[in-house]
Design a protein around this motif. Sequence first.
Motif, PDB file in Angstrom:
ATOM      1  N   SER A 277      50.868  39.389  -4.372  1.00 37.33           N
ATOM      2  CA  SER A 277      50.041  39.961  -3.294  1.00 37.33           C
ATOM      3  C   SER A 277      48.732  39.221  -3.065  1.00 37.33           C
ATOM      4  O   SER A 277      47.634  39.798  -3.155  1.00 37.33           O
ATOM      5  CB  SER A 277      49.758  41.452  -3.578  1.00 37.33           C
ATOM      6  N   TYR A 278      48.841  37.925  -2.758  1.00 36.61           N
ATOM      7  CA  TYR A 278      47.667  37.146  -2.373  1.00 36.61           C
ATOM      8  C   TYR A 278      47.691  36.899  -0.862  1.00 36.61           C
ATOM      9  O   TYR A 278      48.741  36.616  -0.278  1.00 36.61           O
ATOM     10  CB  TYR A 278      47.641  35.797  -3.100  1.00 36.61           C
ATOM     11  N   ASP A 279      46.533  37.039  -0.239  1.00 35.76           N
ATOM     12  CA  ASP A 279      46.385  36.719   1.177  1.00 35.76           C
ATOM     13  C   ASP A 279      45.824  35.309   1.331  1.00 35.76           C
ATOM     14  O   ASP A 279      45.022  34.857   0.500  1.00 35.76           O
ATOM     15  CB  ASP A 279      45.430  37.711   1.860  1.00 35.76           C
ATOM     16  N   VAL A 280      46.217  34.635   2.388  1.00 36.28           N
ATOM     17  CA  VAL A 280      45.724  33.291   2.671  1.00 36.28           C
ATOM     18  C   VAL A 280      44.380  33.410   3.374  1.00 36.28           C
ATOM     19  O   VAL A 280      44.304  33.839   4.522  1.00 36.28           O
ATOM     20  CB  VAL A 280      46.712  32.491   3.534  1.00 36.28           C
ATOM     21  N   TYR A 281      43.337  33.055   2.676  1.00 35.97           N
ATOM     22  CA  TYR A 281      42.005  33.046   3.287  1.00 35.97           C
ATOM     23  C   TYR A 281      41.796  31.762   4.081  1.00 35.97           C
ATOM     24  O   TYR A 281      41.193  31.762   5.149  1.00 35.97           O
ATOM     25  CB  TYR A 281      40.942  33.176   2.201  1.00 35.97           C
ATOM     26  N   MET A 282      42.327  30.655   3.543  1.00 36.80           N
ATOM     27  CA  MET A 282      42.183  29.362   4.206  1.00 36.80           C
ATOM     28  C   MET A 282      43.313  28.450   3.769  1.00 36.80           C
ATOM     29  O   MET A 282      43.683  28.415   2.608  1.00 36.80           O
ATOM     30  CB  MET A 282      40.839  28.732   3.845  1.00 36.80           C
ATOM     31  N   ALA A 283      43.895  27.725   4.728  1.00 36.17           N
ATOM     32  CA  ALA A 283      44.882  26.679   4.431  1.00 36.17           C
ATOM     33  C   ALA A 283      44.774  25.626   5.523  1.00 36.17           C
ATOM     34  O   ALA A 283      44.806  25.954   6.709  1.00 36.17           O
ATOM     35  CB  ALA A 283      46.294  27.249   4.379  1.00 36.17           C
ATOM     36  N   GLN A 284      44.622  24.375   5.110  1.00 36.66           N
ATOM     37  CA  GLN A 284      44.423  23.284   6.061  1.00 36.66           C
ATOM     38  C   GLN A 284      45.415  22.152   5.774  1.00 36.66           C
ATOM     39  O   GLN A 284      45.091  21.201   5.058  1.00 36.66           O
ATOM     40  CB  GLN A 284      42.987  22.752   5.992  1.00 36.66           C
ATOM     41  N   PRO A 285      46.641  22.266   6.299  1.00 36.40           N
ATOM     42  CA  PRO A 285      47.635  21.207   6.062  1.00 36.40           C
ATOM     43  C   PRO A 285      47.183  19.872   6.651  1.00 36.40           C
ATOM     44  O   PRO A 285      46.687  19.814   7.780  1.00 36.40           O
ATOM     45  CB  PRO A 285      48.886  21.731   6.786  1.00 36.40           C
ATOM     46  N   HIS A 286      47.336  18.793   5.882  1.00 38.59           N
ATOM     47  CA  HIS A 286      46.999  17.453   6.328  1.00 38.59           C
ATOM     48  C   HIS A 286      48.271  16.672   6.627  1.00 38.59           C
ATOM     49  O   HIS A 286      49.355  17.004   6.151  1.00 38.59           O
ATOM     50  CB  HIS A 286      46.167  16.725   5.263  1.00 38.59           C
ATOM     51  N   THR A 287      48.123  15.625   7.393  1.00 41.91           N
ATOM     52  CA  THR A 287      49.285  14.829   7.789  1.00 41.91           C
ATOM     53  C   THR A 287      49.936  14.118   6.612  1.00 41.91           C
ATOM     54  O   THR A 287      51.107  13.742   6.676  1.00 41.91           O
ATOM     55  CB  THR A 287      48.897  13.789   8.854  1.00 41.91           C
ATOM     56  N   ASN A 288      49.206  13.921   5.512  1.00 41.74           N
ATOM     57  CA  ASN A 288      49.775  13.235   4.347  1.00 41.74           C
ATOM     58  C   ASN A 288      50.516  14.178   3.407  1.00 41.74           C
ATOM     59  O   ASN A 288      50.951  13.781   2.331  1.00 41.74           O
ATOM     60  CB  ASN A 288      48.691  12.484   3.574  1.00 41.74           C
ATOM     61  N   GLY A 289      50.646  15.437   3.814  1.00 43.66           N
ATOM     62  CA  GLY A 289      51.403  16.396   3.021  1.00 43.66           C
ATOM     63  C   GLY A 289      50.570  17.273   2.115  1.00 43.66           C
ATOM     64  O   GLY A 289      51.076  18.239   1.548  1.00 43.66           O
ATOM     65  N   THR A 290      49.288  16.958   1.958  1.00 46.15           N
ATOM     66  CA  THR A 290      48.423  17.793   1.129  1.00 46.15           C
ATOM     67  C   THR A 290      47.931  18.996   1.928  1.00 46.15           C
ATOM     68  O   THR A 290      47.967  18.996   3.164  1.00 46.15           O
ATOM     69  CB  THR A 290      47.214  17.004   0.605  1.00 46.15           C
ATOM     70  N   CYS A 291      47.473  20.005   1.214  1.00 44.55           N
ATOM     71  CA  CYS A 291      46.972  21.201   1.903  1.00 44.55           C
ATOM     72  C   CYS A 291      45.937  21.909   1.032  1.00 44.55           C
ATOM     73  O   CYS A 291      46.296  22.628   0.091  1.00 44.55           O
ATOM     74  CB  CYS A 291      48.125  22.153   2.225  1.00 44.55           C
ATOM     75  N   PRO A 292      44.643  21.720   1.308  1.00 43.29           N
ATOM     76  CA  PRO A 292      43.619  22.520   0.646  1.00 43.29           C
ATOM     77  C   PRO A 292      43.797  23.992   1.019  1.00 43.29           C
ATOM     78  O   PRO A 292      44.139  24.309   2.170  1.00 43.29           O
ATOM     79  CB  PRO A 292      42.309  21.965   1.201  1.00 43.29           C
ATOM     80  N   PHE A 293      43.550  24.886   0.060  1.00 42.58           N
ATOM     81  CA  PHE A 293      43.800  26.303   0.337  1.00 42.58           C
ATOM     82  C   PHE A 293      42.889  27.186  -0.506  1.00 42.58           C
ATOM     83  O   PHE A 293      42.368  26.767  -1.540  1.00 42.58           O
ATOM     84  CB  PHE A 293      45.267  26.667   0.038  1.00 42.58           C
ATOM     85  N   ILE A 294      42.729  28.424  -0.045  1.00 45.50           N
ATOM     86  CA  ILE A 294      42.074  29.489  -0.818  1.00 45.50           C
ATOM     87  C   ILE A 294      42.896  30.752  -0.621  1.00 45.50           C
ATOM     88  O   ILE A 294      43.202  31.144   0.512  1.00 45.50           O
ATOM     89  CB  ILE A 294      40.620  29.730  -0.355  1.00 45.50           C
ATOM     90  N   LEU A 295      43.257  31.383  -1.733  1.00 48.79           N
ATOM     91  CA  LEU A 295      43.993  32.639  -1.704  1.00 48.79           C
ATOM     92  C   LEU A 295      43.130  33.738  -2.328  1.00 48.79           C
ATOM     93  O   LEU A 295      42.461  33.518  -3.333  1.00 48.79           O
ATOM     94  CB  LEU A 295      45.309  32.521  -2.484  1.00 48.79           C
ATOM     95  N   ILE A 296      43.175  34.927  -1.743  1.00 49.13           N
ATOM     96  CA  ILE A 296      42.426  36.066  -2.246  1.00 49.13           C
ATOM     97  C   ILE A 296      43.415  37.185  -2.545  1.00 49.13           C
ATOM     98  O   ILE A 296      44.247  37.540  -1.698  1.00 49.13           O
ATOM     99  CB  ILE A 296      41.386  36.564  -1.227  1.00 49.13           C
ATOM    100  N   LYS A 297      43.331  37.766  -3.727  1.00 49.37           N
ATOM    101  CA  LYS A 297      44.224  38.856  -4.087  1.00 49.37           C
ATOM    102  C   LYS A 297      43.924  40.086  -3.235  1.00 49.37           C
ATOM    103  O   LYS A 297      42.752  40.447  -3.020  1.00 49.37           O
ATOM    104  CB  LYS A 297      44.088  39.198  -5.572  1.00 49.37           C
ATOM    105  N   GLN A 298      44.957  40.727  -2.757  1.00 53.27           N
ATOM    106  CA  GLN A 298      44.779  41.913  -1.937  1.00 53.27           C
ATOM    107  C   GLN A 298      44.039  42.997  -2.706  1.00 53.27           C
ATOM    108  O   GLN A 298      44.345  43.262  -3.866  1.00 53.27           O
ATOM    109  CB  GLN A 298      46.159  42.442  -1.494  1.00 53.27           C
ATOM    110  N   GLY A 299      43.039  43.572  -2.060  1.00 43.59           N
ATOM    111  CA  GLY A 299      42.226  44.599  -2.679  1.00 43.59           C
ATOM    112  C   GLY A 299      41.074  44.056  -3.523  1.00 43.59           C
ATOM    113  O   GLY A 299      40.224  44.847  -3.974  1.00 43.59           O
ATOM    114  N   TRP A 300      41.021  42.747  -3.714  1.00 44.67           N
ATOM    115  CA  TRP A 300      39.984  42.159  -4.562  1.00 44.67           C
ATOM    116  C   TRP A 300      38.585  42.355  -3.973  1.00 44.67           C
ATOM    117  O   TRP A 300      37.618  42.631  -4.695  1.00 44.67           O
ATOM    118  CB  TRP A 300      40.240  40.673  -4.751  1.00 44.67           C
TER     119      TRP A 300
END
Length: 303
Positions: A277-300
């Motif tokens: 139960s993690y929500d995606v706060y941020m995800a930024q897929p790049h053309t080279n296949g990488t993807c910086p991300f931040i996940l926040i647990k629901q209710g946190w």
Amino acid sequence: MDTFKQRIRKYARFMRLLLANKTYIYIYIKKRRAYSVDEFLNLLVYLHPLFCKGFCLKCFENDVLLLDNGATKIKVDMRYPVIAWEIFAEHIYELPKAIVGDRTYSVLDIGANRGYSALYFASLEYVERVFSFELFPDIAKKAAENLALNPHLNSKIHFHNFGLGATEQTITAYYLPERDGISSAHLSFLEQYAPEEREHIQSQQCVVKPASLVLQDCIESNKLRHIMLKIDVEGAEYEIMRDLSSHYPQIFEYVGIIMGDTHSGFIALLDILRPYSYDVYMAQPHTNGTCPFILIKQGWLKG
């Protein structure tokens, strides 16, 4: 091959950056015979934002720059200061107060590299302790140098020179000595992300330990409860998360924030974590296949 107009624009940009700070001119004069204009431009593109954020040059020796912003000192290589730029200039791990809340956190820093992320997290008031893990012995030595430069922060950091995975083993892993952002247990990873430097790739014997056993011991022996997990391990993130999910799922009761970078698809990582139960706060897929991300647990955020 650049066109004539592209070269003119590149030289113009190089001159603008070079003249932006007399320190850059000093570095250029010292190393102009060893580096091409393209290599200097690459350095200045990343170095200039660090200077704009308050860093200055304290020492320059053997192609290593010692930078200091008054709170943190770091050593970076001239050829590739990208990770330092990401962390201290781009602030890729900076979180707004609305997410952090009033808690104090312990950070699991998986993929410590040269210690930049450990130092960044240790500098935050809401971080009590940082537990860092770095696979490569050679890179860990450079991390140790950076940590030793900052005794006021190093006291909060527990550094481990081994990698995390699914099983305990010694593996052959690969890295580029002069680049702080490309190292992996998979040779194909380096060949994909830095094909032009294939001849400079070096291998090293590295120790891997089960993520589930190591982190369970870390959490239980230190009684960690509010945890931020940062992971940037050049493709090993899936194996680590699968091991945790299979053998120590309780960790996800305590980890409220997961951040980092995926290298072979963000959805594949999200699928592993979906039961928790993690929500995606941020995800930024790049053309080279990488993807910086931040996940926040629901209710946190309400806790």
